[in-house]
Design an enzyme around this catalytic site. Structure first.
Site, PDB file in Angstrom:
ATOM      1  N   ASN A 136      36.544  -7.827 144.727  1.00  0.00           N
ATOM      2  CA  ASN A 136      36.743  -7.637 143.243  1.00  0.00           C
ATOM      3  C   ASN A 136      37.972  -8.422 142.651  1.00  0.00           C
ATOM      4  OD1 ASN A 136      37.149  -7.046 140.583  1.00  0.00           O
ATOM      5  ND2 ASN A 136      37.709  -4.769 141.045  1.00  0.00           N
ATOM      6  N   LYS A 194      38.926  -9.252 139.909  1.00  0.00           N
ATOM      7  CA  LYS A 194      39.638  -8.938 138.803  1.00  0.00           C
ATOM      8  C   LYS A 194      39.877 -10.096 137.704  1.00  0.00           C
ATOM      9  CE  LYS A 194      41.333  -4.637 140.972  1.00  0.00           C
ATOM     10  NZ  LYS A 194      41.985  -3.547 140.976  1.00  0.00           N
ATOM     11  N   HIS A 208      34.224   0.488 136.713  1.00  0.00           N
ATOM     12  CA  HIS A 208      35.438   0.663 137.547  1.00  0.00           C
ATOM     13  C   HIS A 208      36.767   1.304 136.839  1.00  0.00           C
ATOM     14  CE1 HIS A 208      39.154  -1.227 139.027  1.00  0.00           C
ATOM     15  NE2 HIS A 208      38.513  -1.567 140.145  1.00  0.00           N
ATOM     16  N   GLU A 252      39.529   0.691 135.826  1.00  0.00           N
ATOM     17  CA  GLU A 252      40.293  -0.289 135.066  1.00  0.00           C
ATOM     18  C   GLU A 252      39.537  -0.336 133.765  1.00  0.00           C
ATOM     19  OE1 GLU A 252      41.326  -3.609 137.597  1.00  0.00           O
ATOM     20  OE2 GLU A 252      42.439  -2.116 138.731  1.00  0.00           O
ATOM     21  N   GLU A 273      36.296   5.214 144.587  1.00  0.00           N
ATOM     22  CA  GLU A 273      37.907   4.578 144.592  1.00  0.00           C
ATOM     23  C   GLU A 273      38.687   5.514 144.047  1.00  0.00           C
ATOM     24  OE1 GLU A 273      37.591  -0.039 144.684  1.00  0.00           O
ATOM     25  OE2 GLU A 273      37.453   0.553 142.359  1.00  0.00           O
ATOM     26  N   GLY A 303      45.316  -0.378 144.270  1.00  0.00           N
ATOM     27  CA  GLY A 303      46.485  -1.310 143.797  1.00  0.00           C
ATOM     28  C   GLY A 303      48.001  -0.812 144.258  1.00  0.00           C
ATOM     29  N   SER A 325      43.285  -0.174 147.945  1.00  0.00           N
ATOM     30  CA  SER A 325      44.210  -0.620 148.724  1.00  0.00           C
ATOM     31  C   SER A 325      43.569  -0.697 150.454  1.00  0.00           C
ATOM     32  CB  SER A 325      45.306   0.405 148.631  1.00  0.00           C
ATOM     33  OG  SER A 325      45.944   0.364 147.605  1.00  0.00           O
TER      34      SER A 325
END
Ligand code: PGA
Length: 235
Positions: free
Chosen positions: A7, A9, A94, A96, A160, A166, A197
């Site tokens: 991913n 991003k 996701h 985010e 996740e 991150g 991570s």
């Protein structure tokens, strides 16, 4: 078969860098047993055309898809457009994006559109989970986020834990495995994988625990590191 998904991003900064990264990954894949692991790269939409020509073994994925099939939706990219272009996978839900306000209802609509176009969704769950929360509390969040999956549907679900994304500090293998087992028992037929991570130092441990793949963010931006992770899931 295991699956390892990059991913990217909102990275990298240019099409030249995107092409270089994809080509380097492809090159490294030559030495990897392709019967054991499927590799997917999800770049920003604008880099999809460049990657289409650079990838041979790795599959193309998108990071998102519109919740409506077609029409006046500024900024949207439809499932039909992605499928027609040759995208195989799409990340949906996701953290985010959930943080920007995406509801389970919206995610359900995206999933429905993706499946209608035979795209393979990678559904992310784990937004809202707290570090150190009781297992039952996390499971109840996952249970709700899994309700969007149509019965009997085969798809990839990435656990996740949002608190680990991150941070360089993943969940423990035991926690990841317990949650993935829960996901697979709640929705029979899905392939549970872990994300947050994952890097070249810890990927082998997740793979050794029988976890069937990883969704990789920052560690997918360095081809050596990403290839190490793929290797760990190819045994
Ligand atoms: P990370 O991101 O590997 O950088 O933690 C994972 C993700 O957000 O999918």
């Amino acid at each position: 078969m295991n699956i390892v998904i990059a991913n990217w991003k909102m990275n990298p900064g240019s099409v030249a860098e995107a092409k270089k990264l994809a080509t380097s990954v492809e090159h490294g894949l030559m030495g990897i047993d392709k019967q054991k692991v499927e590799v997917v790269i999800c770049p920003p939409f604008v880099f999809l055309p460049a990657l289409k020509h650079a990838l041979h073994f790795a599959h193309l994925g998108a990071q998102d898809v519109a919740h409506e099939a077609k029409g006046a939706f500024t900024g949207g990219v439809s499932a039909a457009q992605l499928a027609e272009f040759g995208v195989k996978y799409v990340i949906i839900g996701h953290s985010e994006r959930r943080a920007l306000g995406e509801s389970d209802e919206l995610i359900a609509a995206k999933l429905k559109n993706a499946l209608a176009q035979s795209l393979q969704p990678i559904l992310c769950v784990g937004f809202g989970a707290q570090k150190g929360a009781a297992t039952e509390a996390v499971k109840s969040i996952l249970k709700r986020q899994l309700e969007v999956v149509p019965k009997g549907q085969r798809l990839v679900v990435a656990y996740e834990p949002v608190w680990a994304i991150g941070t360089g500090q993943p969940a423990t293998v035991a926690h990841a495995r317990e949650m993935i087992q829960f996901i697979e028992s709640e929705v029979p037929g899905v392939q549970g994988i872990y994300g947050a991570s994952v890097d070249r130092h810890n990927a082998a441990e997740f793979a050794a625990a029988g976890i069937a793949g990883a969704l990789v963010g920052s560690a997918s931006l360095a081809h050596h590191e990403f290839l190490e992770i793929i290797k760990d899931f190819s045994h």
